[in-house]
Motif scaffolding. Structure first.
Motif, PDB file in Angstrom:
ATOM      1  N   UNK A  27       8.449  15.601  11.679  1.00 56.46           N
ATOM      2  CA  UNK A  27       9.234  16.079  10.549  1.00 56.46           C
ATOM      3  C   UNK A  27       8.346  16.346   9.334  1.00 56.46           C
ATOM      4  N   UNK A  28       7.379  15.461   9.073  1.00 52.53           N
ATOM      5  CA  UNK A  28       6.465  15.666   7.948  1.00 52.53           C
ATOM      6  C   UNK A  28       5.628  16.926   8.148  1.00 52.53           C
ATOM      7  N   UNK A  33       4.690  22.602   6.755  1.00 52.37           N
ATOM      8  CA  UNK A  33       4.587  24.004   7.176  1.00 52.37           C
ATOM      9  C   UNK A  33       5.599  24.861   6.414  1.00 52.37           C
ATOM     10  N   UNK A  34       6.821  24.356   6.294  1.00 50.33           N
ATOM     11  CA  UNK A  34       7.870  25.090   5.573  1.00 50.33           C
ATOM     12  C   UNK A  34       7.464  25.335   4.124  1.00 50.33           C
ATOM     13  N   UNK A  35       6.960  24.302   3.465  1.00 50.40           N
ATOM     14  CA  UNK A  35       6.550  24.439   2.067  1.00 50.40           C
ATOM     15  C   UNK A  35       5.389  25.410   1.914  1.00 50.40           C
ATOM     16  N   UNK A  36       4.439  25.337   2.806  1.00 50.89           N
ATOM     17  CA  UNK A  36       3.248  26.189   2.740  1.00 50.89           C
ATOM     18  C   UNK A  36       3.598  27.661   2.923  1.00 50.89           C
ATOM     19  N   UNK A  37       4.547  27.941   3.845  1.00 53.07           N
ATOM     20  CA  UNK A  37       4.867  29.321   4.196  1.00 53.07           C
ATOM     21  C   UNK A  37       6.175  29.824   3.591  1.00 53.07           C
ATOM     22  N   UNK A  38       6.865  28.983   2.828  1.00 57.22           N
ATOM     23  CA  UNK A  38       8.107  29.409   2.182  1.00 57.22           C
ATOM     24  C   UNK A  38       9.233  29.710   3.150  1.00 57.22           C
ATOM     25  N   UNK A  39       9.307  28.926   4.221  1.00 59.95           N
ATOM     26  CA  UNK A  39      10.340  29.122   5.235  1.00 59.95           C
ATOM     27  C   UNK A  39      11.260  27.912   5.293  1.00 59.95           C
ATOM     28  N   UNK A  44      11.852  28.206  11.382  1.00 58.71           N
ATOM     29  CA  UNK A  44      10.790  27.754  12.278  1.00 58.71           C
ATOM     30  C   UNK A  44      11.345  27.508  13.679  1.00 58.71           C
ATOM     31  N   UNK A  45      12.523  26.911  13.768  1.00 52.39           N
ATOM     32  CA  UNK A  45      13.144  26.654  15.071  1.00 52.39           C
ATOM     33  C   UNK A  45      13.423  27.974  15.788  1.00 52.39           C
TER      34      UNK A  45
END
Length: 56
Positions: A27-28, A33-39, A44-45
């Protein structure tokens, strides 16, 4: 006559819900990854599902 209110209709509504359990470390990594790529996590799923399906 008043105009209609509410959300506009979409061509491909996402009405199916999928749940999965993941550990804290995964989860971390996902959040980073979400924060870095703005997703979003759901983005992602969906990308992961497409990658697995398109794999040969």
């Amino acid at each position: 006559m008043t105009p209609r209110t509410g959300r506009p209709k979409v061509d491909n509504p996402k009405t199916i819900e999928v749940k999965a359990r993941i550990d804290k470390e995964t989860n971390l990594k996902l959040l980073a990854y979400c924060n870095k790529h703005g997703l979003k996590k759901t983005d992602i799923v969906r990308m992961g599902i497409e990658m697995v399906i398109n794999e040969k």
